[in-house]
Design a protein around this motif. Structure first.
Motif, PDB file in Angstrom:
ATOM      1  N   HIS A 164       0.958  -2.532  10.910  1.00 37.50           N
ATOM      2  CA  HIS A 164      -1.042  -3.900  10.779  1.00 37.50           C
ATOM      3  C   HIS A 164      -1.489  -3.626   9.618  1.00 37.50           C
ATOM      4  N   ILE A 165      -1.950  -2.129   9.165  1.00 37.72           N
ATOM      5  CA  ILE A 165      -2.851  -1.846   8.159  1.00 37.72           C
ATOM      6  C   ILE A 165      -1.681  -1.696   6.845  1.00 37.72           C
ATOM      7  N   VAL A 166      -0.397  -1.249   6.700  1.00 42.27           N
ATOM      8  CA  VAL A 166       0.436  -1.334   5.464  1.00 42.27           C
ATOM      9  C   VAL A 166       0.512  -2.878   5.292  1.00 42.27           C
ATOM     10  N   SER A 167       1.282  -3.441   6.555  1.00 42.24           N
ATOM     11  CA  SER A 167       1.623  -4.991   6.009  1.00 42.24           C
ATOM     12  C   SER A 167       0.719  -6.072   5.091  1.00 42.24           C
ATOM     13  N   GLN A 168      -1.005  -5.228   5.405  1.00 41.10           N
ATOM     14  CA  GLN A 168      -2.348  -6.087   4.948  1.00 41.10           C
ATOM     15  C   GLN A 168      -2.458  -5.557   4.071  1.00 41.10           C
ATOM     16  N   LEU A 169      -2.168  -5.262   3.466  1.00 41.49           N
ATOM     17  CA  LEU A 169      -2.491  -3.701   2.154  1.00 41.49           C
ATOM     18  C   LEU A 169      -1.575  -3.714   1.415  1.00 41.49           C
ATOM     19  N   ASN A 170      -1.926  -3.989  -0.069  1.00 36.95           N
ATOM     20  CA  ASN A 170      -0.754  -4.617  -0.765  1.00 36.95           C
ATOM     21  C   ASN A 170      -1.314  -3.414  -1.667  1.00 36.95           C
ATOM     22  N   ASP A 171      -1.431  -1.914  -1.304  1.00 35.26           N
ATOM     23  CA  ASP A 171      -2.256  -0.847  -2.518  1.00 35.26           C
ATOM     24  C   ASP A 171      -0.821   0.025  -2.480  1.00 35.26           C
ATOM     25  N   GLU A 172      -0.527   0.801  -3.496  1.00 33.21           N
ATOM     26  CA  GLU A 172       0.570   1.951  -3.202  1.00 33.21           C
ATOM     27  C   GLU A 172      -0.023   3.187  -2.955  1.00 33.21           C
ATOM     28  N   ASN A 173      -1.317   3.227  -3.307  1.00 35.86           N
ATOM     29  CA  ASN A 173      -2.117   4.668  -3.167  1.00 35.86           C
ATOM     30  C   ASN A 173      -2.433   4.158  -1.594  1.00 35.86           C
ATOM     31  N   ILE A 174      -2.687   3.744  -1.246  1.00 36.10           N
ATOM     32  CA  ILE A 174      -3.351   3.344   0.385  1.00 36.10           C
ATOM     33  C   ILE A 174      -1.896   3.734   1.170  1.00 36.10           C
ATOM     34  N   HIS A 175      -0.934   3.685   1.028  1.00 39.12           N
ATOM     35  CA  HIS A 175       0.372   3.575   1.784  1.00 39.12           C
ATOM     36  C   HIS A 175       0.662   5.205   0.999  1.00 39.12           C
ATOM     37  N   LYS A 176       0.742   5.600   0.289  1.00 38.52           N
ATOM     38  CA  LYS A 176       0.831   7.096  -0.054  1.00 38.52           C
ATOM     39  C   LYS A 176       0.092   7.765   1.568  1.00 38.52           C
ATOM     40  N   THR A 177      -1.404   7.477   1.343  1.00 41.67           N
ATOM     41  CA  THR A 177      -2.440   7.656   1.911  1.00 41.67           C
ATOM     42  C   THR A 177      -2.174   8.027   3.825  1.00 41.67           C
ATOM     43  N   VAL A 178      -1.587   6.997   4.284  1.00 43.23           N
ATOM     44  CA  VAL A 178      -1.351   6.245   5.130  1.00 43.23           C
ATOM     45  C   VAL A 178       0.407   7.159   5.758  1.00 43.23           C
ATOM     46  N   ARG A 179       1.080   7.172   4.777  1.00 44.34           N
ATOM     47  CA  ARG A 179       2.416   7.998   5.081  1.00 44.34           C
ATOM     48  C   ARG A 179       1.344   9.829   4.508  1.00 44.34           C
ATOM     49  N   ARG A 180       0.828  10.150   3.889  1.00 43.21           N
ATOM     50  CA  ARG A 180       0.550  11.330   4.305  1.00 43.21           C
ATOM     51  C   ARG A 180      -0.190  11.854   5.644  1.00 43.21           C
ATOM     52  N   ILE A 181      -0.716  11.305   6.287  1.00 40.08           N
ATOM     53  CA  ILE A 181      -1.428  11.430   7.241  1.00 40.08           C
ATOM     54  C   ILE A 181      -0.620  11.400   8.673  1.00 40.08           C
ATOM     55  N   ILE A 182       0.160  10.505   8.091  1.00 40.75           N
ATOM     56  CA  ILE A 182       1.619  10.452   9.257  1.00 40.75           C
ATOM     57  C   ILE A 182       2.002  12.175   9.133  1.00 40.75           C
ATOM     58  N   ASN A 183       2.297  12.732   8.219  1.00 38.07           N
ATOM     59  CA  ASN A 183       3.209  13.921   8.095  1.00 38.07           C
ATOM     60  C   ASN A 183       2.607  14.610   8.794  1.00 38.07           C
ATOM     61  N   ILE A 184       0.934  14.552   7.951  1.00 36.88           N
ATOM     62  CA  ILE A 184       0.374  15.916   9.036  1.00 36.88           C
ATOM     63  C   ILE A 184      -0.036  15.874  10.116  1.00 36.88           C
ATOM     64  N   TRP A 185       0.298  14.616  11.321  1.00 42.67           N
ATOM     65  CA  TRP A 185      -0.272  14.869  11.954  1.00 42.67           C
ATOM     66  C   TRP A 185       1.228  15.756  12.740  1.00 42.67           C
ATOM     67  N   GLY A 186       2.734  15.682  12.134  1.00 46.70           N
ATOM     68  CA  GLY A 186       4.211  16.070  12.281  1.00 46.70           C
ATOM     69  C   GLY A 186       3.258  17.596  11.679  1.00 46.70           C
ATOM     70  N   GLU A 187       3.160  17.888  10.898  1.00 47.55           N
ATOM     71  CA  GLU A 187       3.275  19.033  10.221  1.00 47.55           C
ATOM     72  C   GLU A 187       2.523  19.960  11.373  1.00 47.55           C
ATOM     73  N   ARG A 188       1.182  19.942  11.455  1.00 45.32           N
ATOM     74  CA  ARG A 188       0.223  20.568  12.533  1.00 45.32           C
ATOM     75  C   ARG A 188       0.364  20.044  13.867  1.00 45.32           C
ATOM     76  N   GLN A 189       2.134  19.176  14.104  1.00 45.64           N
ATOM     77  CA  GLN A 189       2.455  19.819  16.026  1.00 45.64           C
ATOM     78  C   GLN A 189       1.416  18.486  16.921  1.00 45.64           C
ATOM     79  N   ILE A 190       0.430  17.917  16.335  1.00 46.54           N
ATOM     80  CA  ILE A 190      -0.402  16.667  16.943  1.00 46.54           C
ATOM     81  C   ILE A 190       0.388  15.910  17.654  1.00 46.54           C
TER      82      ILE A 190
END
Length: 338
Positions: free
Chosen positions: A89-115
């Motif tokens: 929902h968030i990604v589809s509502q925001l046409n901002d590449e920087n925000i898309h990168k931020t969302v992707r980074r948050i997901i990667n952090i959850w994976g890296e830290r084994q959350i």
């Protein structure tokens, strides 16, 4: 105890500043025993929030999830079912590449830290990509339906014919079972723990689709909110204003419920995949055990054959070895006498 109205007020005051995010995060951690209520309101307010404010909701969720990982994990568990749909929902509502990168980074952090487990991270990444695709698709639809002056185009019969041909040529949509089998063939999952599988199934028992209260609220909505033909019955501006507020309320209710249903669907897909993986693991285990059983049956047959030969040989032996005539052994004197 924190009430739903208090939570709504807190979300209304939320901004993307670090102080605002951390303040709300600390407030939620203080009330983490009400994690389910907080996550429910979070999802509801996310849908109705303005596009530029939606990313702040993810910032708060990220901060809460990372702190909660060390505190007990209530938020980590309660956020997971709603996160895939929320991220899409968030990604589809925001046409901002920087925000898309931020969302992707948050997901990667959850994976890296084994959350979250790799399977959950993969689901979140898929939801992210689906959000990107939805945004692109919506933008293309807007371009097709408007001309250079920003006015909507009239339907062209020839174009509709070509569109229908393209639709006929579209690939057949896979069923859920086919999708799961394909996914498992491409990315086999580790054998799930039985306790975790049982827990997932129990959580689905309290799914949004069985939320009788919300379904009753939706069923009780007046027909005016769904039938535009009744607009001509409006007599004055006050009635129009009241109807507009009612429609907005109904829109928020349905939007939030649809978000929960989408999350449930994803959870059910994920659970179905885990179940199918568990069934496959059990089938492999059965195959191994059957092979092992055949090998031991073969060994048992060999042992029985050897036992029969020993028994047959034993029966052919003399009954009493004491009665057998044997030459006496020489004495020591006989051995050394020369």
């Amino acid at each position: 105890m924190v009430s739903e109205s208090q939570l709504v007020k807190r979300f209304a005051e939320l901004s993307t500043s670090q102080q605002s995010v951390e303040t709300l995060s600390l407030f939620f951690m203080h009330h983490r025993r009400q994690s389910q209520t907080i996550v429910h309101v979070w999802a509801k307010e996310l849908v109705s929030a303005s596009p530029d404010k939606k990313i702040a909701f993810l910032y708060v969720a990220n901060d809460v999830i990372q702190h909660d990982k060390r505190k007990g994990g209530e938020f980590v568990k309660d956020f997971l079912p709603i996160l895939p749909s929320a991220i899409q929902h968030i990604v589809s509502q925001l046409n901002d590449e920087n925000i898309h990168k931020t969302v992707r980074r948050i997901i990667n952090i959850w994976g890296e830290r084994q959350i979250y487990q790799p399977d959950a991270i993969k689901l979140l990444k898929t939801s992210f990509e689906s959000g990107i695709d939805k945004k692109i698709s919506d933008d293309e639809d807007d371009e097709e339906q408007t001309n250079g002056n920003g006015k909507r185009k009239l339907n062209d019969p020839s174009s509709s014919g070509s569109n229908s041909k393209r639709r006929r040529k579209a690939k057949r949509k896979l069923s859920l079972r086919e999708e799961i089998r394909r996914d498992l063939a491409i990315n086999p999952i580790p054998v799930p723990v039985v306790d975790e599988l049982v827990k997932m199934l129990q959580e689905l028992e309290n799914s949004p689709s069985s939320d009788a209260d919300v379904r009753e609220k939706i069923a009780a909505l007046p027909i005016e909110v769904s039938d535009s033909n009744l607009l001509k019955n409006l007599r004055d501006k006050q009635e129009a204003t009241d109807l507009y507020k009612l429609v907005q309320m109904a829109h928020g209710l349905l939007d939030e419920y649809n978000l929960r249903l989408e999350s449930e669907l994803r959870s059910r897909r994920h659970t179905a995949k885990i179940l199918q993986g568990y069934i496959q693991a059990q089938e492999r285990q059965i195959e191994y055990e059957e092979k092992n059983l055949e090998e031991h049956k073969s060994k048992l047959v060999k042992l029985q054959t050897i036992g029969e030969e020993i028994e047959k040989h034993r029966k052919n032996m003399p009954q009493d070895v004491n009665n057998i005539d044997m030459a006496p052994l020489p004495s020591a004197g006989d051995l050394f006498a020369r």
